[in-house]
Design an enzyme around this catalytic site. Structure first.
Site, PDB file in Angstrom:
ATOM      1  N   CYS A  22       0.813  -1.207   0.000  1.00 54.23           N
ATOM      2  CA  CYS A  22       0.000   0.000   0.000  1.00 54.23           C
ATOM      3  C   CYS A  22       0.855   1.269   0.000  1.00 54.23           C
ATOM      4  O   CYS A  22       2.000   1.265   0.422  1.00 54.23           O
ATOM      5  CB  CYS A  22      -0.896   0.013   1.227  1.00 54.23           C
ATOM      6  SG  CYS A  22      -1.712  -1.550   1.545  1.00 54.23           S
TER       7      CYS A  22
ATOM      8  N   ARG B 263       3.690   0.126  -6.606  1.00 55.39           N
ATOM      9  CA  ARG B 263       3.834  -0.709  -5.418  1.00 55.39           C
ATOM     10  C   ARG B 263       2.792  -1.821  -5.356  1.00 55.39           C
ATOM     11  O   ARG B 263       2.909  -2.743  -4.561  1.00 55.39           O
ATOM     12  CB  ARG B 263       3.730   0.166  -4.157  1.00 55.39           C
ATOM     13  CG  ARG B 263       4.849   1.170  -4.025  1.00 55.39           C
ATOM     14  CD  ARG B 263       4.633   2.113  -2.871  1.00 55.39           C
ATOM     15  NE  ARG B 263       4.753   1.454  -1.594  1.00 55.39           N
ATOM     16  CZ  ARG B 263       5.881   1.390  -0.885  1.00 55.39           C
ATOM     17  NH1 ARG B 263       6.986   1.941  -1.350  1.00 55.39           N
ATOM     18  NH2 ARG B 263       5.922   0.784   0.278  1.00 55.39           N
TER      19      ARG B 263
ATOM     20  N   TRP C 168      -3.680  -2.463  -0.970  1.00 52.66           N
ATOM     21  CA  TRP C 168      -3.530  -3.840  -1.440  1.00 52.66           C
ATOM     22  C   TRP C 168      -4.210  -4.704  -0.400  1.00 52.66           C
ATOM     23  O   TRP C 168      -3.800  -4.746   0.755  1.00 52.66           O
ATOM     24  CB  TRP C 168      -2.048  -4.175  -1.576  1.00 52.66           C
ATOM     25  CG  TRP C 168      -1.738  -5.481  -2.237  1.00 52.66           C
ATOM     26  CD1 TRP C 168      -1.705  -5.738  -3.574  1.00 52.66           C
ATOM     27  CD2 TRP C 168      -1.368  -6.703  -1.586  1.00 52.66           C
ATOM     28  NE1 TRP C 168      -1.347  -7.038  -3.808  1.00 52.66           N
ATOM     29  CE2 TRP C 168      -1.130  -7.658  -2.606  1.00 52.66           C
ATOM     30  CE3 TRP C 168      -1.217  -7.093  -0.259  1.00 52.66           C
ATOM     31  CZ2 TRP C 168      -0.756  -8.970  -2.327  1.00 52.66           C
ATOM     32  CZ3 TRP C 168      -0.842  -8.401   0.022  1.00 52.66           C
ATOM     33  CH2 TRP C 168      -0.612  -9.320  -1.005  1.00 52.66           C
TER      34      TRP C 168
ATOM     35  N   ASN D 252      -0.796   1.789   6.367  1.00 56.07           N
ATOM     36  CA  ASN D 252      -0.077   0.659   5.779  1.00 56.07           C
ATOM     37  C   ASN D 252       0.304  -0.293   6.900  1.00 56.07           C
ATOM     38  O   ASN D 252       0.660   0.153   7.995  1.00 56.07           O
ATOM     39  CB  ASN D 252       1.206   1.116   5.078  1.00 56.07           C
ATOM     40  CG  ASN D 252       0.940   1.823   3.776  1.00 56.07           C
ATOM     41  OD1 ASN D 252      -0.199   1.926   3.341  1.00 56.07           O
ATOM     42  ND2 ASN D 252       1.992   2.328   3.160  1.00 56.07           N
ATOM     43  N   GLY D 253       0.298  -1.600   6.624  1.00 51.09           N
ATOM     44  CA  GLY D 253       0.710  -2.566   7.629  1.00 51.09           C
ATOM     45  C   GLY D 253      -0.435  -3.451   8.075  1.00 51.09           C
ATOM     46  O   GLY D 253      -1.520  -3.461   7.478  1.00 51.09           O
TER      47      GLY D 253
ATOM     48  N   GLU E  93      15.471 -17.681 -11.079  1.00 52.84           N
ATOM     49  CA  GLU E  93      15.021 -16.316 -11.349  1.00 52.84           C
ATOM     50  C   GLU E  93      14.227 -16.247 -12.645  1.00 52.84           C
ATOM     51  O   GLU E  93      13.219 -15.532 -12.736  1.00 52.84           O
ATOM     52  CB  GLU E  93      16.240 -15.379 -11.392  1.00 52.84           C
ATOM     53  CG  GLU E  93      15.952 -13.945 -11.799  1.00 52.84           C
ATOM     54  CD  GLU E  93      15.052 -13.190 -10.820  1.00 52.84           C
ATOM     55  OE1 GLU E  93      14.669 -12.055 -11.160  1.00 52.84           O
ATOM     56  OE2 GLU E  93      14.723 -13.728  -9.744  1.00 52.84           O
TER      57      GLU E  93
ATOM     58  N   LYS F 148      10.359 -14.930 -12.879  1.00 51.81           N
ATOM     59  CA  LYS F 148       9.946 -13.827 -13.740  1.00 51.81           C
ATOM     60  C   LYS F 148       8.805 -14.243 -14.655  1.00 51.81           C
ATOM     61  O   LYS F 148       7.845 -13.505 -14.863  1.00 51.81           O
ATOM     62  CB  LYS F 148      11.137 -13.321 -14.573  1.00 51.81           C
ATOM     63  CG  LYS F 148      12.134 -12.508 -13.799  1.00 51.81           C
ATOM     64  CD  LYS F 148      11.547 -11.160 -13.389  1.00 51.81           C
ATOM     65  CE  LYS F 148      12.342 -10.533 -12.275  1.00 51.81           C
ATOM     66  NZ  LYS F 148      12.147 -11.158 -10.959  1.00 51.81           N
TER      67      LYS F 148
ATOM     68  N   GLU G 243       5.488 -14.671 -12.585  1.00 52.72           N
ATOM     69  CA  GLU G 243       4.900 -13.518 -11.914  1.00 52.72           C
ATOM     70  C   GLU G 243       4.308 -12.493 -12.868  1.00 52.72           C
ATOM     71  O   GLU G 243       3.409 -11.749 -12.478  1.00 52.72           O
ATOM     72  CB  GLU G 243       5.897 -12.874 -10.948  1.00 52.72           C
ATOM     73  CG  GLU G 243       7.069 -12.157 -11.553  1.00 52.72           C
ATOM     74  CD  GLU G 243       8.006 -11.581 -10.490  1.00 52.72           C
ATOM     75  OE1 GLU G 243       7.530 -11.213  -9.401  1.00 52.72           O
ATOM     76  OE2 GLU G 243       9.213 -11.506 -10.745  1.00 52.72           O
TER      77      GLU G 243
ATOM     78  N   HIS H  99      15.363 -37.196 -11.264  1.00 54.29           N
ATOM     79  CA  HIS H  99      14.875 -37.578  -9.936  1.00 54.29           C
ATOM     80  C   HIS H  99      13.418 -37.144  -9.714  1.00 54.29           C
ATOM     81  O   HIS H  99      12.998 -36.986  -8.569  1.00 54.29           O
ATOM     82  CB  HIS H  99      15.775 -36.999  -8.851  1.00 54.29           C
ATOM     83  CG  HIS H  99      17.171 -37.549  -8.882  1.00 54.29           C
ATOM     84  ND1 HIS H  99      17.465 -38.850  -8.535  1.00 54.29           N
ATOM     85  CD2 HIS H  99      18.341 -36.976  -9.246  1.00 54.29           C
ATOM     86  CE1 HIS H  99      18.766 -39.053  -8.674  1.00 54.29           C
ATOM     87  NE2 HIS H  99      19.316 -37.940  -9.107  1.00 54.29           N
TER      88      HIS H  99
ATOM     89  N   LYS I  92       5.179  -4.245  -4.994  1.00 51.57           N
ATOM     90  CA  LYS I  92       6.607  -3.989  -5.149  1.00 51.57           C
ATOM     91  C   LYS I  92       7.367  -4.122  -3.839  1.00 51.57           C
ATOM     92  O   LYS I  92       8.372  -4.792  -3.759  1.00 51.57           O
ATOM     93  CB  LYS I  92       6.819  -2.584  -5.725  1.00 51.57           C
ATOM     94  CG  LYS I  92       8.292  -2.242  -6.005  1.00 51.57           C
ATOM     95  CD  LYS I  92       8.859  -3.121  -7.092  1.00 51.57           C
ATOM     96  CE  LYS I  92      10.306  -2.801  -7.375  1.00 51.57           C
ATOM     97  NZ  LYS I  92      10.886  -3.733  -8.349  1.00 51.57           N
TER      98      LYS I  92
END
Length: 609
Positions: free
Chosen positions: A2, A27, A74, A98-99, A482, A486, A489, A505, A604
């Protein structure tokens, strides 16, 4: 996650709030809103969806005021609805947050018993009612906020205005970033400097437990005990140009192409010094680093993969044991602490909550020496660390990290060489060779960027699939991780990465003609092993997409597609091979029509658990 912005001025602050919220969109959010005091009348507008929709509603309703707060949310507690969007109001008190408040349910019951009713499912509405309750007990707005936060368990950044006190804005911070912008006859608050850089570059970074009062004529800051304190004013170096898209379609594309410059800037100090001085990490770094016996890396997400790459470097070059852990796991287990090990935290924002809490936990276990690698000066994690080295990536707006990752790798390599020198594993000739490799690194990255047209053709084929495998060995296994991250997401294709030797395996059962397999296969000592793993894929009908080097002995054939990056660049190869997997993810997402810069469900800067 947020975003918060607030302002008090002798001019209309609504444009400042709207512009600030637009700059915080990167964000991640699902709703937005503003609350303003217009001639002592409290007005609010909220919308789910984009800031532009909320801004249009504010304009249609004629919003204008000299005091106001804004928020992008968010969703955590409660779904994506207008009722759950911020700001929240309690009888003339408006608040953004926020939080996460962990004891909100108990407080909700206490407030209901006092006669308060709730319109939302959020933990935030509890705070608004608590502040109003304390106002009713005779406190002024600042005191009511200070009393309220002592009742809260959890993390918060708060900005509050009251219809009864139209000449001030009060704020509080614990566990979530919050800064004050200082202007001439006007003051600002934000969770990120990008939200207010258009209005002022003079900023005060609030410390843990701080509260503050903003009036047009100035700012007063109070510590967790309520004592007034002086916090230094910093001049932000965030440029407005870095926050603009320019000629690119998305910020992610822009930031991928900014990597040669970001790496040059990050490596500049070492190149100017003609080597790898310990002072890159702090004035007393030589003394600290010479005495350590091992390294413990703590990070999340992409930063965790940077740490995994560094483990190969640190153990092979510096000759020191190195462990790497996901911060959110480390902080909740009974970890063994060796005070002679260096704890390295890696965070793009410097505010990643899990990483910050893991650092605190490491210190509580007895770790004495800490180093932060971060992209944001004066953020929380560097301030809590003994040593620090800032990447110089510049503002990173796209949710999917690109230039922050490669610059983290560059700093971790510098740390490796410094440790190697101090522990007698790297001599002057080797140091000079490593420096020469670093000089050529930005150019090698630029050559990799030139592969973009061919990667676009691959992306068209990837866009039709729902699953993909990524393979790598040794130093390049974290790059496979990575690449898979990418792709999933931003394109929403399910992707997994494995060490290539692990294929037989279990994961080999997934391979068929509908499963594209991306292989990171540079011309290193493991190349022949990787080729054997590729044969296992082809024997099952799998289609291979291979990123290799100009000087490797590969032949393209049916079901085997090759993309050649520049000549093998030795130990720095993981940085160069990161570029094509970033471009593959970007163009695949583009082909699938997803929101590249703001992928669904993600944010973000992760400042909640």
């Amino acid at each position: 996650m947020c975003g918060i912005v607030g302002a008090i001025a002798d001019r209309d602050v609504v444009p400042v709030l709207i512009e600030g919220l637009k700059r915080l969109e990167y964000r991640g959010y699902d709703s937005s809103g503003i609350a303003v005091l217009d001639q002592a009348r409290l007005r609010r507008v909220r919308r789910t969806g984009r800031v532009s929709e909320m801004a249009a509603a504010a304009a249609e309703e004629g919003f204008a005021a000299r005091l106001g707060i804004g928020h992008t949310r968010w969703a955590t507690h409660g779904g994506v609805t207008e009722a759950n969007a911020h700001p929240h109001i309690s009888q003339g008190v408006a608040l953004v947050h926020n939080g996460i408040i962990e004891n909100h349910e108990a407080k909700r019951e206490e407030l209901r018993a006092l006669g308060y009713t709730f319109e939302s499912q959020t933990d935030t509405e509890v705070i608004a009612h608590l502040i109003h309750h304390h106002l009713q007990q005779g406190h002024d707005l600042l005191a009511a906020l200070q009393v309220t936060v002592k009742e809260l368990t959890g993390a918060y950044a708060l900005a509050v205005i009251s219809q009864a006190e139209p000449e001030r804005l009060v704020v509080a911070r614990m566990g979530c970033p919050l800064l004050v912008g200082v202007g001439e006859g006007e003051q600002f608050v934000a969770s990120d400097v990008s939200a207010i850089v258009q209005a002022t570059r003079q900023v005060i970074f609030l410390e843990e437990g701080d509260t503050a009062e903003l009036r047009r004529e100035g700012v007063r800051v109070f510590d967790e005990h309520g004592a007034q304190v002086e916090r230094p004013v910093h001049v932000s170096d965030v440029s407005l140009a870095s926050l603009e898209l320019g000629p690119y379609r998305h910020f992610m594309q822009k930031e991928i192409h900014e990597q040669p410059r970001a790496l040059s800037d990050t490596l500049e100090a070492a190149i100017d010094a003609g080597g790898f001085p310990a002072e890159l990490f702090g004035a007393n770094a030589a003394e600290v680093l010479r005495g350590i016996e091992g390294v413990q890396i703590l990070a999340c997400g992409t930063s965790y993969y940077a740490g995994l790459t560094a483990r190969y470097w640190i153990e092979a070059i510096a000759g020191l044991p190195c462990s790497v852990e996901i911060a959110s796991e480390y902080r909740y287990r009974a970890a063994y602490a060796n005070p002679k090990h260096l704890v390295v935290t890696i965070s793009q924002s410097g505010e990643t909550l899990d990483t910050m809490e893991a650092l605190k936990y490491a210190k509580s276990l007895g770790h004495k020496h800490t180093l932060s690698i971060c992209n944001v000066p004066e953020s929380a994690i560097p301030r809590a660390s003994e040593l620090v080295c800032y990447t110089r990536a510049g503002a990173e707006i796209g949710v999917a990290s690109t230039k922050a990752f490669t610059t983290q790798l560059a700093v971790l390599f510098q740390l490796t060489v410094v440790l190697g020198k101090l522990h007698g594993k790297v001599d002057a000739a080797q140091e000079a060779d490593y420096l020469e490799q670093m000089r050529f690194l930005p150019g090698s990255v630029q050559h990799a960027l030139n592969l973009e047209p061919q990667i676009m053709a691959w992306a068209e084929r990837f866009a039709t699939h729902q699953n993909a495998l990524f393979l790598g060995r040794g130093l390049h296994y974290p790059i496979a991780l990575e690449g898979a991250l990418k792709l999933k997401e931003i394109s929403y294709i399910h992707a997994e990465a494995y060490p290539a030797g692990e294929l037989k395996h279990g994961p080999l059962a997934l391979v068929d003609a509908s499963m594209p397999v991306v292989v990171i296969a540079p011309n290193d000592r493991l190349l022949e092993k990787v080729k054997s793993n590729m044969q296992e894929v082809r024997a099952r009908g799998g289609e291979l997409f291979v990123f290799t080097d100009q000087d490797s002995q590969f032949t393209e054939s049916e079901g085997v597609h090759l993309m050649r990056t520049p000549r093998h660049v030795g130990v720095l190869s993981p940085i160069v091979h990161t570029i094509p997997v970033q471009l593959l993810a970007y163009h695949t997402a583009l082909a699938r029509g997803t929101d590249v810069d703001k992928p669904r469900n993600l944010a973000k800067s992760v400042t909640v658990e």
